[in-house]
Design a protein around this motif. Sequence first.
Motif, short mmCIF file in Angstrom:
data_model
loop_
_atom_site.label_atom_id
_atom_site.label_comp_id
_atom_site.label_asym_id
_atom_site.label_seq_id
_atom_site.Cartn_x
_atom_site.Cartn_y
_atom_site.Cartn_z
N ILE A 28 0.83 -1.21 0.00
CA ILE A 28 0.00 0.00 0.00
C ILE A 28 0.87 1.26 0.00
O ILE A 28 0.58 2.22 -0.70
CB ILE A 28 -0.99 -0.02 1.18
CG1 ILE A 28 -1.99 -1.16 0.99
CG2 ILE A 28 -1.71 1.32 1.32
CD1 ILE A 28 -2.90 -1.41 2.17
N ARG A 29 1.96 1.24 0.75
CA ARG A 29 2.84 2.42 0.86
C ARG A 29 3.70 2.64 -0.39
O ARG A 29 3.88 3.76 -0.83
CB ARG A 29 3.80 2.23 2.05
CG ARG A 29 3.43 2.97 3.27
CD ARG A 29 4.50 2.91 4.38
NE ARG A 29 5.70 2.13 4.15
CZ ARG A 29 5.87 0.86 4.55
NH1 ARG A 29 4.93 0.21 5.18
NH2 ARG A 29 7.01 0.24 4.33
N ARG A 30 4.28 1.58 -0.93
CA ARG A 30 5.28 1.72 -1.99
C ARG A 30 4.82 1.22 -3.36
O ARG A 30 5.47 1.48 -4.36
CB ARG A 30 6.55 0.94 -1.61
CG ARG A 30 7.21 1.39 -0.34
CD ARG A 30 8.24 2.45 -0.49
NE ARG A 30 9.17 2.11 -1.55
CZ ARG A 30 9.73 3.00 -2.36
NH1 ARG A 30 9.48 4.26 -2.20
NH2 ARG A 30 10.55 2.62 -3.30
N GLY A 31 3.72 0.48 -3.40
CA GLY A 31 3.28 -0.12 -4.66
C GLY A 31 3.10 0.87 -5.78
O GLY A 31 3.51 0.62 -6.92
N SER A 32 2.51 2.02 -5.47
CA SER A 32 2.26 3.01 -6.52
C SER A 32 3.54 3.62 -7.07
O SER A 32 3.57 4.12 -8.19
CB SER A 32 1.32 4.10 -6.01
OG SER A 32 1.93 4.80 -4.94
N LYS A 33 4.63 3.58 -6.31
CA LYS A 33 5.91 4.09 -6.79
C LYS A 33 6.56 3.10 -7.75
O LYS A 33 7.24 3.48 -8.70
CB LYS A 33 6.82 4.43 -5.62
CG LYS A 33 6.34 5.63 -4.83
CD LYS A 33 7.10 5.80 -3.54
CE LYS A 33 6.59 6.93 -2.71
NZ LYS A 33 5.19 6.85 -2.34
N VAL A 34 6.36 1.81 -7.48
CA VAL A 34 6.94 0.77 -8.33
C VAL A 34 6.06 0.52 -9.55
O VAL A 34 6.57 0.23 -10.64
CB VAL A 34 7.13 -0.53 -7.51
CG1 VAL A 34 7.66 -1.66 -8.38
CG2 VAL A 34 8.07 -0.28 -6.33
N PHE A 35 4.76 0.65 -9.38
CA PHE A 35 3.80 0.41 -10.47
C PHE A 35 2.94 1.66 -10.68
O PHE A 35 1.76 1.68 -10.37
CB PHE A 35 2.91 -0.79 -10.14
CG PHE A 35 3.66 -2.07 -9.94
CD1 PHE A 35 4.13 -2.79 -11.03
CD2 PHE A 35 3.92 -2.55 -8.66
CE1 PHE A 35 4.84 -3.96 -10.85
CE2 PHE A 35 4.62 -3.74 -8.48
CZ PHE A 35 5.09 -4.45 -9.58
N PRO A 36 3.52 2.72 -11.25
CA PRO A 36 2.79 3.98 -11.38
C PRO A 36 1.63 3.92 -12.40
O PRO A 36 0.80 4.81 -12.42
CB PRO A 36 3.86 4.97 -11.84
CG PRO A 36 4.91 4.13 -12.48
CD PRO A 36 4.88 2.82 -11.75
N GLN A 37 1.59 2.86 -13.19
CA GLN A 37 0.52 2.75 -14.18
C GLN A 37 -0.83 2.40 -13.54
O GLN A 37 -1.86 2.48 -14.20
CB GLN A 37 0.88 1.74 -15.28
CG GLN A 37 0.99 0.30 -14.83
CD GLN A 37 2.39 -0.11 -14.38
OE1 GLN A 37 3.10 0.65 -13.74
NE2 GLN A 37 2.77 -1.33 -14.69
#
Length: 119
Positions: A28-37
């Motif tokens: 939840i914290r870092r996922g959007s940074k690794v998968f910005p799509q």
Amino acid sequence: MTYVSMALIILVAGIHIYILWLEMYAWIRRGSKVFPQFPDEFFPLTKEMAANQGFYNGILAAGLIWSILISNAQWQFNVAMFFLTSIIAAGVFGAFTFSKKIIYVQSLPAALALASLFY
């Protein structure tokens, strides 16, 4: 097993330990940074699925670490070859079904480690 092979196997295991951490503990914290799509609301909804995937990555890392600890050279080779080949196959599948980047992050390091077993 040579020191080069061991170092490459440890590198590949480290990649999968990082993936375990990301998918099981930091999704939840870092996922959007690794998968910005993906939109931000995707990550809380897929937390359990990601944790399951992270667990499998932990199994791959454990298998690679185990391969280094085996004292019988033939079994050490066989176990390392099994786990590295599994990672390569998963990376190729991921490249075809999700992102070409997976080939470089997952399959290439495992392929280098696998090739090193033969020299």
